[in-house]
Design a protein around this motif. Structure first.
Motif, PDB file in Angstrom:
ATOM      1  N   HIS A 392       0.823  -1.213   0.000  1.00 45.59           N
ATOM      2  CA  HIS A 392       0.000   0.000   0.000  1.00 45.59           C
ATOM      3  C   HIS A 392       0.857   1.264   0.000  1.00 45.59           C
ATOM      4  O   HIS A 392       0.476   2.267  -0.608  1.00 45.59           O
ATOM      5  CB  HIS A 392      -0.987  -0.017   1.173  1.00 45.59           C
ATOM      6  N   GLY A 393       2.015   1.202   0.650  1.00 45.44           N
ATOM      7  CA  GLY A 393       2.926   2.356   0.628  1.00 45.44           C
ATOM      8  C   GLY A 393       3.371   2.662  -0.793  1.00 45.44           C
ATOM      9  O   GLY A 393       3.405   3.828  -1.222  1.00 45.44           O
ATOM     10  N   LEU A 394       3.684   1.606  -1.547  1.00 49.82           N
ATOM     11  CA  LEU A 394       4.100   1.806  -2.938  1.00 49.82           C
ATOM     12  C   LEU A 394       2.927   2.288  -3.790  1.00 49.82           C
ATOM     13  O   LEU A 394       3.075   3.189  -4.621  1.00 49.82           O
ATOM     14  CB  LEU A 394       4.679   0.500  -3.509  1.00 49.82           C
ATOM     15  N   LEU A 395       1.776   1.682  -3.564  1.00 51.81           N
ATOM     16  CA  LEU A 395       0.579   2.057  -4.339  1.00 51.81           C
ATOM     17  C   LEU A 395       0.272   3.553  -4.148  1.00 51.81           C
ATOM     18  O   LEU A 395       0.023   4.271  -5.116  1.00 51.81           O
ATOM     19  CB  LEU A 395      -0.597   1.200  -3.878  1.00 51.81           C
ATOM     20  N   ASP A 396       0.351   4.012  -2.891  1.00 47.40           N
ATOM     21  CA  ASP A 396       0.106   5.429  -2.604  1.00 47.40           C
ATOM     22  C   ASP A 396       1.100   6.323  -3.331  1.00 47.40           C
ATOM     23  O   ASP A 396       0.818   7.493  -3.586  1.00 47.40           O
ATOM     24  CB  ASP A 396       0.241   5.702  -1.093  1.00 47.40           C
ATOM     25  N   ARG A 397       2.272   5.778  -3.618  1.00 51.05           N
ATOM     26  CA  ARG A 397       3.315   6.560  -4.299  1.00 51.05           C
ATOM     27  C   ARG A 397       3.357   6.286  -5.804  1.00 51.05           C
ATOM     28  O   ARG A 397       4.336   6.589  -6.478  1.00 51.05           O
ATOM     29  CB  ARG A 397       4.672   6.266  -3.649  1.00 51.05           C
ATOM     30  N   GLY A 398       2.291   5.658  -6.326  1.00 46.65           N
ATOM     31  CA  GLY A 398       2.188   5.475  -7.780  1.00 46.65           C
ATOM     32  C   GLY A 398       2.989   4.313  -8.335  1.00 46.65           C
ATOM     33  O   GLY A 398       3.342   4.310  -9.519  1.00 46.65           O
ATOM     34  N   VAL A 399       3.288   3.334  -7.480  1.00 47.40           N
ATOM     35  CA  VAL A 399       4.021   2.145  -7.945  1.00 47.40           C
ATOM     36  C   VAL A 399       3.143   0.921  -7.704  1.00 47.40           C
ATOM     37  O   VAL A 399       2.717   0.672  -6.579  1.00 47.40           O
ATOM     38  CB  VAL A 399       5.367   1.983  -7.193  1.00 47.40           C
ATOM     39  N   TYR A 400       2.872   0.179  -8.768  1.00 42.81           N
ATOM     40  CA  TYR A 400       1.938  -0.943  -8.682  1.00 42.81           C
ATOM     41  C   TYR A 400       2.685  -2.266  -8.786  1.00 42.81           C
ATOM     42  O   TYR A 400       3.175  -2.629  -9.844  1.00 42.81           O
ATOM     43  CB  TYR A 400       0.926  -0.820  -9.828  1.00 42.81           C
ATOM     44  N   ILE A 401       2.812  -2.952  -7.641  1.00 43.47           N
ATOM     45  CA  ILE A 401       3.383  -4.297  -7.655  1.00 43.47           C
ATOM     46  C   ILE A 401       2.242  -5.285  -7.403  1.00 43.47           C
ATOM     47  O   ILE A 401       1.112  -4.878  -7.118  1.00 43.47           O
ATOM     48  CB  ILE A 401       4.515  -4.487  -6.602  1.00 43.47           C
ATOM     49  N   ALA A 402       2.537  -6.559  -7.490  1.00 43.90           N
ATOM     50  CA  ALA A 402       1.500  -7.571  -7.321  1.00 43.90           C
ATOM     51  C   ALA A 402       0.834  -7.443  -5.955  1.00 43.90           C
ATOM     52  O   ALA A 402       1.526  -7.301  -4.945  1.00 43.90           O
ATOM     53  CB  ALA A 402       2.093  -8.962  -7.480  1.00 43.90           C
ATOM     54  N   PRO A 403      -0.517  -7.497  -5.925  1.00 39.38           N
ATOM     55  CA  PRO A 403      -1.228  -7.361  -4.650  1.00 39.38           C
ATOM     56  C   PRO A 403      -1.276  -8.661  -3.845  1.00 39.38           C
ATOM     57  O   PRO A 403      -2.294  -9.012  -3.282  1.00 39.38           O
ATOM     58  CB  PRO A 403      -2.628  -6.921  -5.092  1.00 39.38           C
ATOM     59  N   ALA A 404      -0.178  -9.377  -3.795  1.00 39.02           N
ATOM     60  CA  ALA A 404      -0.085 -10.611  -3.008  1.00 39.02           C
ATOM     61  C   ALA A 404       1.379 -10.998  -2.968  1.00 39.02           C
ATOM     62  O   ALA A 404       2.097 -10.823  -3.955  1.00 39.02           O
ATOM     63  CB  ALA A 404      -0.882 -11.732  -3.650  1.00 39.02           C
ATOM     64  N   LEU A 405       1.830 -11.511  -1.841  1.00 36.39           N
ATOM     65  CA  LEU A 405       3.267 -11.767  -1.722  1.00 36.39           C
ATOM     66  C   LEU A 405       3.704 -13.053  -2.418  1.00 36.39           C
ATOM     67  O   LEU A 405       4.874 -13.394  -2.423  1.00 36.39           O
ATOM     68  CB  LEU A 405       3.703 -11.739  -0.251  1.00 36.39           C
ATOM     69  N   TYR A 406       2.737 -13.767  -3.016  1.00 42.97           N
ATOM     70  CA  TYR A 406       3.080 -15.017  -3.705  1.00 42.97           C
ATOM     71  C   TYR A 406       3.295 -14.830  -5.191  1.00 42.97           C
ATOM     72  O   TYR A 406       3.230 -15.786  -5.960  1.00 42.97           O
ATOM     73  CB  TYR A 406       1.964 -16.051  -3.502  1.00 42.97           C
ATOM     74  N   GLU A 407       3.483 -13.601  -5.638  1.00 47.08           N
ATOM     75  CA  GLU A 407       3.548 -13.345  -7.066  1.00 47.08           C
ATOM     76  C   GLU A 407       4.879 -12.731  -7.443  1.00 47.08           C
ATOM     77  O   GLU A 407       5.433 -11.942  -6.692  1.00 47.08           O
ATOM     78  CB  GLU A 407       2.423 -12.372  -7.471  1.00 47.08           C
ATOM     79  N   ALA A 408       5.344 -13.090  -8.631  1.00 42.72           N
ATOM     80  CA  ALA A 408       6.562 -12.493  -9.160  1.00 42.72           C
ATOM     81  C   ALA A 408       6.246 -11.100  -9.698  1.00 42.72           C
ATOM     82  O   ALA A 408       5.084 -10.704  -9.787  1.00 42.72           O
ATOM     83  CB  ALA A 408       7.122 -13.376 -10.271  1.00 42.72           C
ATOM     84  N   GLY A 409       7.296 -10.358 -10.047  1.00 39.89           N
ATOM     85  CA  GLY A 409       7.134  -9.043 -10.654  1.00 39.89           C
ATOM     86  C   GLY A 409       7.758  -9.034 -12.046  1.00 39.89           C
ATOM     87  O   GLY A 409       8.581  -9.896 -12.380  1.00 39.89           O
TER      88      GLY A 409
END
Ligand SMILES: *Cc1c(COP(=O)(O)O)cnc(C)c1O
Length: 436
Positions: A392-409
């Motif tokens: 959520h910290g990244l999302l608030d700063r405009g960076v979208y990573i996978a919304p689950a820790l079991y996913e690659a980027g």
């Protein structure tokens, strides 16, 4: 953005009334991390814009396919041209032959290939082919690997060593998974034991060479080598699920990475998807002629599809592959991904956050753990509360990573050094709050 002005919220409410969970694939619902999913309006290059017209740097890229970034001009042109010529014919086209030639020239373990529309379909068909070609029923899969949602593949490990698995989904009868043996990833001793007990009854071993569905965990070289040797010794087929890694970790896919350490390494069947469609529904499975000739109409293993080899999807995939094979593309992509992973690791270290990360080509993973996990139980040790704070910290700063820790980027050819620097700076700010 306050809840009263966030336009994603009313969209999610509308979606939830009509579509289970408001989404057409579960991970999109943000259930693991909480909050409201971002509804994407449009995307270009390394970015997408949500319902509020907020811009995000996209590290999902449709879960891998968008290796060139969104709206690549050559791909867009090919898709538009193909659409003008017709959407679907249910009859063969030259373009599917061209795509087959292109894929086989880049992944020489395959002599023949069959195109389908999703990774699930490709994985399911690969298992049927392995069973049909060997005349055997049982197969091995590994805990934490995902091969699509076919019934016999939705299985977790049973209670004992080398026992048959339990279904992970309601609606899958135990009889359907009774032939699926689920083992621990990277556990050579357990693999050997399973072969000693069941080797002569095994149709295949199915594996993600670099598992991207438990974040990012590589099969160790000795483990992959043993998978290959045991399959050969017992007459089982080695099925490499490269739906995620294919044309993503290297131009020759993950099998070319393993062939550097294991001379002559090749799988019997390769399963592909994601990048080969460039963002359109397209997947495939292939292998040596002698195996592939078991497929209908030549052989007795049935497999078919109304939209298989779709002319617009093949145009998208073909152009994507032709772009990524241009000299220097993978070097540039690998360097961008490496600089992201190194930047994140450095920032985490300076802020005192336990962190480990790995990458190959345009695929990466990181863990809020001091050491890279080697299997699924170790991945589970990640503190999900901290991961969710980071997300959520990244999302608030405009960076979208996978919304689950079991996913690659995923990094694309469109991500610039600036995008990476912005991402690392955002992560550093969030790491500061995590370490408190
Ligand atoms: C995404 C994925 C699949 C499933 O592909 P779909 O197109 O979503 O059906 C299968 N195997 C692996 C390794 C994947 O990453």
């Amino acid at each position: 953005m306050t809840p009263s002005t966030d336009l994603n919220i009313p969209l999610f409410e509308r979606a939830k009334a009509l579509i289970p969970g408001g989404v057409n694939s579960p991970v999109r619902a943000f259930k693991a991390v909480g909050g409201t999913p971002r509804f994407v309006k449009r995307a270009q290059g390394a970015y997408f814009w949500d319902a509020n017209d907020q811009r995000f740097i996209d590290y999902i890229g449709s879960w891998g396919p968008m290796i060139l970034g969104h709206g690549h001009p050559a791909v867009l042109e090919a898709v538009q041209k193909a659409a003008l010529e017709g959407f679907s014919f249910g009859a063969p086209t030259e373009r599917e032959v061209e795509l087959a030639e292109e894929i086989l020239s880049l992944v020489p373990s395959m002599e023949m290939i069959r195109l389908v529309s999703s990774g699930t379909e490709a994985g399911m068909s690969a298992i049927r082919l392995a069973r049909g070609a060997t005349g055997r029923s049982k197969f091995i899969k590994f805990e934490g690997c995902y091969h699509g949602h076919a019934d016999s593949l939705l299985v977790k490990a049973g209670s004992g060593l080398a026992t048959f698995g339990n279904a992970t989904s309601a609606g899958v009868p135990p009889e359907v998974v009774q032939h699926t043996l689920v083992l621990e990833y990277n556990n050579v001793a357990q693999l050997e034991e399973a072969f000693a007990l069941h080797g002569k009854e095994l149709a295949c071993v199915m594996i993600e060479p670099i598992a991207g569905n438990m974040n990012f965990v590589r099969a160790s070289v000795p483990f992959m080598k043993r998978c290959r040797e045991l399959c050969t010794e017992y007459g089982a087929l080695l099925v490499l699920d490269e739906v995620m890694t294919g044309f993503r970790v290297a131009l020759g896919s993950a099998q070319s990475v393993y062939a550097k350490s294991i001379p002559g390494f090749k799988p019997d069947i390769t399963v592909l998807g994601k990048v080969i469609g460039g963002g359109m529904p397209l997947a495939a499975f292939g292998g040596p002629r002698a195996i592939m000739e078991h497929l209908a109409p030549l052989g007795g293993v049935y497999q078919a599809g109304t939209l298989s080899g779709n002319p617009v999807a093949t145009a998208c995939g073909l152009t994507t592959l032709r772009e990524i094979k241009k000299p220097g593309f993978f070097d540039g992509l690998s360097a961008s991904t490496r600089s992201l992973v190194d930047g994140l690791a450095q920032a985490a270290k300076e802020e005192g956050v336990p962190f480990s990360a790995d990458c190959e080509g345009g695929m990466f993973g990181f863990f809020l753990l001091p050491e890279l996990p080697q299997n699924y139980p170790a991945v589970l040790k990640t503190d999900s509360t901290r991961f969710n704070q980071l997300f959520h910290g990244l999302l608030d700063r405009g960076v979208y990573i996978a919304p689950a820790l079991y996913e690659a980027g995923f990094v694309s050819g469109a991500h610039t050094a600036d995008d990476i620097a912005t991402t690392v700076a955002a992560a550093r700010e969030v790491f500061k709050t995590l370490s408190k």
